[in-house]
Structure formats: structure tokens, C-alpha cells
Enzyme design. Structure first.
Site, short mmCIF file in Angstrom:
data_model
loop_
_atom_site.label_atom_id
_atom_site.label_comp_id
_atom_site.label_asym_id
_atom_site.label_seq_id
_atom_site.Cartn_x
_atom_site.Cartn_y
_atom_site.Cartn_z
N ASP A 173 0.82 -1.21 0.00
CA ASP A 173 0.00 0.00 0.00
C ASP A 173 0.86 1.26 0.00
O ASP A 173 2.07 1.21 0.26
CB ASP A 173 -0.94 -0.03 1.22
CG ASP A 173 -2.25 0.70 0.96
OD1 ASP A 173 -2.33 1.49 0.01
OD2 ASP A 173 -3.20 0.48 1.74
N ASP A 215 -10.68 2.23 -3.50
CA ASP A 215 -11.22 2.01 -2.16
C ASP A 215 -12.74 2.10 -2.17
O ASP A 215 -13.38 1.86 -1.15
CB ASP A 215 -10.66 3.05 -1.18
CG ASP A 215 -9.33 2.59 -0.60
OD1 ASP A 215 -8.93 1.44 -0.83
OD2 ASP A 215 -8.68 3.40 0.10
C1 GLA Z 1 -5.75 2.02 2.14
C2 GLA Z 1 -6.10 0.87 1.22
C3 GLA Z 1 -7.18 0.02 1.87
C4 GLA Z 1 -6.69 -0.48 3.19
C5 GLA Z 1 -6.25 0.68 4.08
C6 GLA Z 1 -5.57 0.19 5.33
O1 GLA Z 1 -6.80 2.90 2.24
O2 GLA Z 1 -6.49 1.33 -0.03
O3 GLA Z 1 -7.53 -1.04 1.03
O4 GLA Z 1 -5.63 -1.38 3.00
O5 GLA Z 1 -5.35 1.53 3.41
O6 GLA Z 1 -5.17 1.21 6.14
#
Ligand code: GLA
Length: 727
Positions: free
Chosen positions: A486, A548
Site C-alpha cells: 500500500d 477504495d
Molecule cells: C488504504 C487501502 C485500503 C486499506 C487501508 C488500510 O486505504 O487502499 O484497502 O488497505 O489503506 O489502512
């Protein structure tokens, strides 16, 4: 697959005198050296041509704009009367901003050399041929090499530029485009993908007007805001008809796309570094290589353009062994439990997900941090040791137990995956206390935080090594075979503009070392969803978490938008809970699953304990269905039959590589009362063949494409997935 009569790689580049023609199966790209000026002038980029070409009358020269500003140039330099945006702007050691890059020589190479330190398309001698044109400025002693590689089967031409300072003083590269293309006078539309967090890849089509228009990213990364992709099309071009030129920059950093219709009506497009964040200094003997830009040409509309990019990226960009192989259906813990878990509850989640038939369990954020435990998003990034309160004996006990679970009623053991965000640090962490100097910053200026975190400066070798060692240690500590990498903020303060590209070179080095060291790990990219959905990341990671936003209706637009440039095989797509956590909307599980099945990495992102009885009963069958059709999604051709922006009934067809199978997805968003349904006309089938359509009967390809199928829906958010088989 090579069609008979297709151009072989060895015939793909024809050099006659000082005229260069690159030929693909359906494209020709031609330019020549102007004998008087030594400048490279463009002749053609479009459908195939052969033999002699008509001589254009000389442009009329009157007023302030001289000849150089009225011709189509391959690599426009700065300061000699071409008043359009330049592809290269050098501040010479003496301070001048003028360049005069003239043709010196050229070479043709079978295959395609690597780009030093940068991700790039690749191929063998049978796939691709490269022309390198060497340019030189006698006044400043600057050399520029332009590389053009043609992949004939894909109608794709890939260009990059390398600039070398052969003089005695330092020079600064203020701007450098990977690709510059001057198209003749005609009306054109430009298409880009814009968005924001949780709202990625909205297709934006507008007319190219006189003057400059463009988009880009100054976030330090390719970003959710605009994707490094541009299409130019005729105003009449549709998804399935007309000419389309697609341009895709293989880069993860800040970029710029400039489209300029000059005073003479010619259209110039530039894709490359963002000039506000370059200022790259070159000492004597030093070079700067631009990222490469892929261009594809199609006369089968925007869909044809996308399919060329998809095929090229599947076969000649993504290096992972998993590029086109079935990905394990996964359950990701994030939306199911967020930060609220311990070892026992994580195991229970894995157990429940295994019972549904998933093959991979992914523990998302929240498993690490000792002194500064990551129990919310304001601490712990940088401290990559398991949180001892949650995992008293480290990760291995959980991983061992999870990997002993069987997926559904199969004998397949569950795999274990983990979330990391190794480019980041929270100020609340031991890492930051120890190495405050490791973060991107600009001297005394405050270090602005996003999501309570700062960005490590990956340009520093010690930071690169820290990340490589940390991730290697995690992967060696237990049987972890999947990583979700990430990246949740942009670059704010940096010490100098060039720090941004230096960061990119650093992170590419890290990606390269780790993916080479752990080739059996399935790597997924993520940057708050699709904040780094770009070809640079795809070189190393075969899939990226698309957004997301997991609302299924939103996802149709996001996934179809993303598919303008990127293959569905690269998209992560999950079924999440209802009401949806981003939009509050409740959509039936079948519809949610059908949308997610259009992504190469299908999974769940919810707590199985919160499913209704009906949902629990449906999910195992949906997982099976996803697994069955996955090969077509991963390797097949995608046809966007009806777009969500234009229809209440978006529809997509995937046709297998061999053409023997296909799968159609059709959706109804809003309910219809007492109203007809549209016919969905298929594409990409063999007119002469007969296809068995699941539950409908047998029909000729002709009938399916020219007449189409009428699919009836009931209520809102209803969906159908139909399999087709050639008989
Ligand atoms: C980001 C990612 C999510 C998740 C969060 C965790 O927003 O896109 O899918 O993994 O971080 O903190």
C-alpha cells in the site's frame, strides 16, 4: 497471435536513405530527416502505408511563425521559433535555453534494450525491433538518443529519450517528454481518466481546441487525480468504430500530458515528466533517460485501442509469473474488521472465509508496531514487527494455522497474505524517532502530514535497503505468499524538484530487487485504491487494488474506466458488505459478485459472520463461477458493449484468446417499469461460427453481433452473466 500476412519483427523497420518507417500489422509510423536543418520531421502515424508518399507542398511562411513552427516535428527542441510546447528544454551550462538537436546517425536493433533503472516493455527478437536515432547539438555538446520500438502484432510503438551531457559544464534538463507527436490538421477529441480518492478513472472526453490543454500529476505519483494515459480520437470515433491513438506512460511519478493545437491547426501531444518537478542536473558525461511512452493505433475504435494495450501489457510489460494465471480467490480483512482484531479473531475470520471456498486469506492493516502499536491509523508505520499484544509469538503461529485450513470442501490449503506500507512512517513510531532525516522534507519547512503519516525518501540508498530488508524479513518469517503493498499519501515537501524522480528510481530499484528475490509471491499494488494504477507499477506487480470504493455500481464505472488503458487481469475487485461503507447503498450479493468477477483478482472484503443466510448460501457458488470464467477474464479480449455513462444497462463481453469461449456481463442499474429492454449486440465473435449461449440456445456469430441478445431484468441492481461456447 501472429496472423498470416502479419509483419515480422525483422521487417518492421524500414530505413530508406534518411526516412524511417515502422510498420505493424495495421499501423505505419513514418518520419524523415530534413536535409537542410537536420531536424526530424513526422510524415505519418496511422493506418498502414507503403512505398512512396505524396510530397506535401511547403507550408506558407508569413508573419512571426517561421518554417520550424509550421512543420510536424518528432522531437521539438526549444528556442528557435517553434512556439509550441517543446519536448525538451535544457538550460545549457552558459545559461541559454536554446537547443539545436540535429540528426547524426541511427541504428536498428532486433529486440528491445532495457531502460536503465526504469520499468519498460520487453520482448524478444521475434516480438519487437528498435530504432535508435542519435541527435546532437554542436553548440552545447548535448546528445539525445530517441528510441522507437515497434511491436508489430500489437500495433504499438514505444518511445523514450536519453539525453547525455557531452560538454564540459553542468546542464539542467528542465523538461523532457518521452513522447512527442505532431498530428496533421484534423478535428480531434482527447480522452483522459480523471478522479480522486475512491472515484478513480472517470472517462473525460473533450474537443482539442486551439491552444494548450492538458492534465497531469504533481502529487509525486501517478495519482487518482489524472492517469498517465491519453487517447486522441476523431469526433466520430466510438467504442467500436473509427481511429483511435492511445498513449500510455510507463511511469509512477508526477507526469504531464500536454495537448496543443497550434496556430496552424496541427495537434501536438507530449507525455512525460512533469516539468515543475524535474530540473535534473547533468554533469559532464552524465545522462538522463526518460520513462517510455507506449502508443497504439487502432481503426477499431476506442475498444480496439484498449485491447491492443491490454494484450501488450499482459504479454510484454507485466513480468510476474502470475500475469495471466488464475489468482486465488481471496478474503481481505480490511472492510470486515478494520483495525479491530487479535490473533484469535483473525484466525476465526480466516476459518469462516475458508468455509466459503476462498483460497487466500489476507491480513490487512493493523498487525504491527510494538512501542507504537498500529491499532488506529495514527501510529506504527515504519515499525514492521508484529504487535506483541496481538501476536505474542510473532506471525508464524497464525500463518501456520491459516495455511492448514482447507478451502471449502477442497483439499487446497489456504494461502496467507499480508498488507504492508513500507514507503511510509508515522511520526508516532520508533523509526521516525531514530531517523527523522529519512523522510521527504524541505529543510525548515513543516513536514505536512496526510493520514498522520510522512513519506520516506526512497532516493536514499539507506532507505531503499531498509525497505528491502524489512520486507524480506517479513516474507522469510512465515509462509506468506501474497503481499498487498500500500501507499497512502502523495509527496509534499521535497528538497528539490529532482528529488521526485530520484524517489522513483529508488522505488523501482526496491520493487525490482524484491520481486526478483520473491518471484513466487503474488504482489498486489495499492495506493489508497488506484492512486498508483499505472504501467510502471504493473511491471513489477501483476495486480492493483482498483479503488477504495467497493460499491458495485460505482465499480462498474471505475473498472471500465480503468480498462481504457489497463487489462482487466490487473484489477483487484472484491465483494464487500452492504450497506456499502463508502456510499451507503445496498446492492444484492449476486450483482456485487458479478461486478467483481470482471477483475483479474476476485475476492471478498467483509466479515462472513455478518452475511445473511441467503448471502452465505450464494457466495460459494459465486466463487466457483468466478474461478471458472477467470481464464477468459485474465487472458481474453474485452469488449465494452454498453458504457455505464451512457446506458442504464452497461454490458461487457470477454472473448477467450482462442475465440472458442466468451462470457457476457449485463447489468440493470435502475428499475424499469413497463418498458422495453435494449438489445445487446455482441462484438469480437466469428461471424461464421455458431455459439451456444447459456440458457438461450444456439446462434450464429453474425446474429449475435448484428441482432444481439435481449436480456430481461427485474428490479434495480440486477445482473446476468452468460457463458458462450463455440459449437
Ligand atoms: C488504504 C487501502 C485500503 C486499506 C487501508 C488500510 O486505504 O487502499 O484497502 O488497505 O489503506 O489502512
Amino acid at each position: 497471435m501472429a496472423k498470416s500476412g502479419s509483419v515480422s519483427a525483422s521487417d518492421a523497420i524500414v530505413v530508406e536513405d534518411k526516412t524511417f518507417t515502422l510498420n505493424g500489422d495495421n499501423v505505419s509510423y513514418r518520419f524523415h530527416v530534413d536535409n537542410t536543418t537536420g531536424d526530424l520531421l513526422s510524415d505519418h502515424f496511422g493506418g498502414s502505408i507503403s512505398g512512396a508518399i505524396p510530397t506535401d507542398p511547403e507550408p506558407e511562411v508569413n508573419g512571426w511563425v517561421g518554417m520550424i513552427g509550421r512543420v510536424r516535428r518528432e522531437f521539438p527542441d526549444q528556442g528557435r521559433g517553434d512556439f509550441r510546447a517543446p519536448a525538451i528544454h535544457i538550460r545549457q551550462s552558459a545559461g541559454y535555453a536554446v537547443s539545436e538537436l540535429q540528426y547524426q546517425s541511427h541504428s536498428v536493433i532486433q529486440g528491445k534494450p532495457e531502460l536503465p533503472g526504469l520499468p519498460a516493455t520487453f520482448g524478444g527478437e521475434d516480438d519487437v525491433t528498435t530504432l535508435v536515432v542519435h541527435l546532437y547539438d554542436n553548440y552545447s555538446s548535448v546528445a539525445a538518443d530517441l528510441s522507437y520500438s515497434i511491436f508489430p502484432k500489437y500495433d504499438a510503438i514505444v518511445r523514450s529519450a536519453n539525453v547525455t551531457n557531452k560538454g564540459k559544464g553542468d546542464i539542467t534538463i528542465e523538461a523532457l517528454a518521452s513522447l512527442s507527436v505532431d498530428l496533421p490538421l484534423e478535428d480531434l477529441d482527447m480522452i483522459g481518466l480523471r478522479g480522486d480518492w475512491a472515484r478513480e478513472a472517470r472517462r473525460e472526453r473533450r474537443r482539442v481546441e486551439y491552444g494548450s490543454q492538458g492534465f497531469g500529476s504533481t502529487t509525486g505519483f501517478s495519482s487518482h487525480l489524472h492517469n498517465p494515459f491519453l487517447a486522441l480520437v476523431h469526433p466520430s470515433t466510438t467504442e467500436s468504430q473509427g481511429e483511435a491513438w492511445g498513449f500510455s506512460l510507463v511511469y509512477t511519478g508526477s507526469f504531464a500530458v500536454d495537448v496543443e493545437k497550434g496556430s496552424q491547426g496541427l495537434t501536438r501531444a507530449l507525455l512525460g515528466f512533469n516539468r515543475n518537478q524535474l530540473s535534473w542536473s547533468l554533469g559532464p558525461g552524465e545522462s538522463l533517460t526518460s520513462p517510455e511512452c507506449v502508443s497504439v493505433y487502432s481503426n477499431n475504435g476506442i475498444g480496439g485501442m484498449s485491447r491492443s494495450l491490454h494484450r501488450l501489457y499482459r504479454n510484454h510489460l507485466i513480468k510476474s509469473q502470475f500475469a495471466t494465471s488464475n489468482r486465488p480467490v481471496l478474503l481481505n480483512s480490511w472492510e470486515g474488521v478494520y483495525f479491530d482484531y487479535n490473533q484469535t479473531s483473525m484466525y476465526t475470520l480466516a476459518e469462516k472465509s475458508a468455509a466459503l471456498g476462498t483460497k487466500l486469506f489476507v491480513m490487512d492493516d493493523g498487525w504491527f508496531g510494538k512501542e507504537y502499536p498500529r491499532v488506529s491509523d495514527n501510529a506504527g508505520l515504519g515499525d514492521w514487527t508484529p504487535n506483541p499484544d496481538r501476536f505474542p509469538k510473532g506471525l508464524d503461529p497464525l500463518v501456520s494455522n491459516v495455511t492448514e485450513l482447507k478451502a471449502g470442501n477442497t483439499s487446497t490449503n489456504l494461502r496467507f497474505g499480508i498488507w504492508i506500507e513500507p514507503e511510509m512512517v508515522n511520526p508516532n513510531s520508533t523509526l521516525y524517532k531514530k531517523h527523522p532525516d529519512w523522510v521527504m522534507h524541505a529543510g525548515p519547512y513543516p513536514r505536512t502530514e496526510r493520514r498522520q503519516q510522512l513519506l520516506l525518501n526512497l532516493a536514499l540508498p539507506e532507505v531503499q535497503n531498509f525497505v528491502i530488508d524489512t520486507v524480506s524479513d517479513i516474507l522469510n518469517s512465515a509462509d506468506i505468499t501474497y503481499v498487498k503493498w500500500d501507499h497512502n499519501r502523495g509527496m509534499h515537501e521535497s528538497a528539490s524538484p529532482s528529488a521526485n524522480h530520484a524517489y522513483m528510481l529508488g522505488i523501482y530499484h526496491v520493487f525490482d530487487v524484491l520481486t526478483t528475490r520473491f518471484p513466487n509471491v503474488l504482489w498486489e499494488g495499492c495506493a489508497s485504491g488506484g492512486g498508483r494504477f499505472d504501467p510502471g507499477v504493473l511491471q513489477y506487480f501483476p495486480q492493483i487494488w482498483t479503488s477504495d470504493d467497493t460499491d458495485a455500481v460505482e465499480r462498474i464505472s471505475i473498472q471500465l474506466g480503468t480498462s481504457l488503458a489497463y487489462p482487466p487481469s490487473a484489477m483487484g475487485a472484491h465483494i464487500s458488505a452492504v450497506p456499502n461503507h463508502q456510499t451507503g447503498r445496498s446492492i444484492p450479493v449476486v450483482f456485487r459478485a458479478h461486478v467483481a468477477m470482471m477483475g483479474g483478482s476476485f475476492g471478498l472484503e467483509l466479515n462472513p459472520e455478518e452475511l445473511t443466510e441467503d448471502e452465505s448460501a450464494a457466495v460459494p457458488g459465486l466463487i466457483k463461477q468466478a474461478e471458472e470464467i477467470a481464464p477468459i477474464i485474465l487472458k481474453g479480449d474485452m469488449f465494452r458493449l454498453k458504457l455505464p455513462e451512457e446506458s442504464n444497462w452497461p454490458a461487457v463481453l470477454f472473448v477467450s484468446e482462442e475465440g472458442d469461449k466468451a462470457v457476457m456481463f449485463a447489468f440493470q442499474i435502475n428499475p424499469t417499469v413497463n418498458h422495453a429492454f435494449p438489445r445487446i449486440r455482441l462484438q469480437g465473435l466469428d461471424e461464421q461460427a455458431t455459439y451456444k449461449v447459456e440458457g438461450e440456445g444456439e446462434f450464429s456469430g453474425k446474429t449475435l453481433m448484428n441482432m444481439g441478445l435481449l436480456v430481461a431484468f427485474e428490479g434495480d441492481y440486477s445482473s446476468k452473466v452468460l457463458s458462450l461456447e463455440r459449437v
